[in-house]
Design an enzyme around this catalytic site. Structure first.
Site: not given
Ligand code: GLN
Length: 537
Positions: A17, A383, A509, A511
């Site tokens: 949810l 990576c 990474h 992100e």
């Protein structure tokens, strides 16, 4: 001394949810009203951390600066509240039991019978308090993973019951997130699942103070009254959580509903002044953007986008700063062959190869890299993506046939990617990679430097293998520039092609550090390059 307040989020009816987003959204609103906020995720599973879990099971493993492998919800927390999370922001049942068992082995319990109540529940409550203390938070939001009624979550809920008993009523709050489905046949919103889930909560001694109801249409007063009556809360404490177009709209909707103000009233805290305009402007502008650009993500877990959650979000942030909607085209790298690579990639304006482990799909990724390199399509390798770029370059430009990573071919003649010395003797899998934040110095006059506009950066890592330094000279002499290095020059952190509009790989990474408040510079520049490519082609 200041009194830290605690907000506990539980979930009912069904999973997925968006409890993590609900916590993060309330978090950013409270922060925008001047409070110091931190968020703790309690996960009921037995793994000590999600690091050893398959992305199919658990989605992305989110790595923090301090090198902890944590639940992907911590990514939402960072992206929304714009604060760094750390190991103490995530605890699992496994971790709690592990700590308690170690104490028992040391004899710390002095002969007592070690039990769920009080030893496990005490250990849980220590984790909750310590998250507040370590961050000096005014408000700690605690998300309990799973759904009420699960056997696994019971010790957590029991711990919260005790926690509330030991604190003043205005110092803790329980918010229950439920689903109020619309049933077309009856033309009605149904409150029964919510009633039942709250019943389960009350059976174990937890009375929710507020209900956050996921719904596809507004709850009218009569529905709120009914839910309030059956669940023993005031109708004013029944909040709509309407479906929205982007998760970044959620806090805006909450603010419109007065959710944050209601929470502060219950905690007897002043409501402060909400400073949230720049967030709102960003979202509203993004909802109206006209341009679109398509980027291919060639990975192994493409059927399950949660495995690349932070990448998906980083593209939203980068899109917001470039005034463009970034459409992601997920391509299973196993299907990319030399004969169909053109067909698969001819309509995209950028190619991204994300992180990953294991050999499956590698040859397809190499086909994609080659196509992007030769056709001068913007390319971003993260990576494993950087490692693929290095392998492809070694094979096809340096003409070293069958060059590979020793992860995929232990006996390759050209081990262009190889295990770090420190990794060679390690047997355990959990927590044994090169993890967390490391510095990287950038070479001037490179795409990397241009994006970051600084000489040194810190980025997060999660890998075992590295570019083999024996190949560095060959790379540079043939146009693959080493644009980022560990400051002692011992490890390659970034690579880029000299004669290409935008072809960048990074061993870390990026992100994981993109935020709603500020897109990551590499994603921002990659999307900008994709936009330029799109306009010219
Ligand atoms: N499998 C590679 C390594 O361990 C890449 C890891 C990753 O992409 N996160 O080095």
């Amino acid at each position: 001394m200041k009194k830290t307040k605690y907000i506990f989020f539980t979930g009912g009816v069904v999973s997925s949810l968006g409890k993590g987003i609900a916590c993060a959204s309330l978090g950013v609103l409270l922060k925008s009203r001047g409070y110091r906020v931190t968020i703790l995720k309690l996960d009921p599973y037995i793994n000590v951390d999600p690091g050893t879990m398959s992305p199919y099971q658990h989605g992305e493993v989110y790595v923090t600066d301090d090198g902890s492998e944590t639940d992907l919800d911590l990514g939402h927390y960072e992206r929304f509240i714009n604060e760094n999370m750390a190991s103490f922001n995530n605890a699992t049942s496994g971790q709690v039991y592990y700590d308690v068992i170690q104490k028992e082995r040391r004899g710390d319990y002095l002969g007592a019978t070690v039990q769920v109540i009080p030893h496990i529940t005490d250990a849980i409550n220590e984790k909750i308090e310590s998250a507040g203390k370590k961050t000096d938070a005014d408000i700690v939001i605690v998300e309990i993973g799973g759904t009420v009624g699960d056997i696994e979550s019971q010790p957590f809920l029991e711990a919260i019951r005790q926690f509330r008993l030991n604190n003043k009523p205005e110092d803790t709050l329980v918010i229950h997130l439920t689903l109020v489905p619309y049933v077309a046949g009856a033309n009605e919103l149904k409150t029964k699942p919510t009633q039942h889930s709250v019943m389960r909560l009350r059976e174990i001694g937890l009375q929710p103070d507020m209900l956050l109801c996921r719904t596809d249409r507004l709850l009218d007063e009569s529905v709120k009254k009914k839910i309030g009556l059956f669940c023993n809360v005031s109708p004013k404490a029944v909040i709509d959580a309407l479906d929205v177009k982007t998760i970044y709209e959620v806090p805006i909707k909450y603010a419109e509903e007065g959710f944050d103000v209601h929470v502060l009233q219950k905690l007897k805290l002043p409501k402060g002044r909400l400073q949230f305009d720049s967030w709102k402007r960003k979202v509203n502008r993004y909802l109206k953007v006209k341009h679109e650009v398509t980027i291919a993500i060639c990975g192994k877990y493409v059927a399950l986008h949660d495995a690349y959650k932070s990448i998906t979000e980083a593209f939203i942030h980068a899109g917001m700063e470039n005034d463009v909607r970034v459409n992601l085209q997920w391509i299973n790298s196993e299907t990319i062959k030399p004969r169909n690579v053109q067909e698969q990639l001819s309509k995209v304006s950028g190619v991204l190869i994300p992180g990953g482990f294991g050999e499956r799909g590698i040859e397809g990724k190499l086909n994609a890299v080659r196509y992007a390199r030769e056709k001068k399509i913007p390319f971003f390798g993260i990576c494993l993506g950087l490692q693929c770029a290095a392998i492809e370059f070694t094979r096809n430009v340096l003409k070293k046939e069958n060059a590979n990573s020793t992860e995929f071919d232990a006996h390759t003649k050209y081990p262009v990617i190889d295990l770090m010395e420190t990794q060679k003797t390690i047997r355990d899998l959990g927590g044994t990679m090169r993890l967390g934040s490391y510095p990287c110095k950038l070479k001037p006059d490179t795409k990397a430097h241009e994006a970051y506009q600084t000489d040194q950066i810190d980025e997060r890592h999660r890998h075992r293998y590295e570019v083999n330094n024996a190949f560095r000279r060959d790379f540079e002499e043939n146009g693959l520039i080493i644009s980022g290095l560990l400051p002692d020059n011992s490890l390659v952190e970034m690579l880029e092609l000299r004669d290409h509009p935008w072809f960048v790989g990074c061993q870390f990474h990026p992100e994981l550090k993109s935020r709603m408040a500020k897109a990551h510079p590499l994603f921002r520049e990659f999307v900008a390059a994709a936009l330029r490519y799109n306009k010219q082609s």
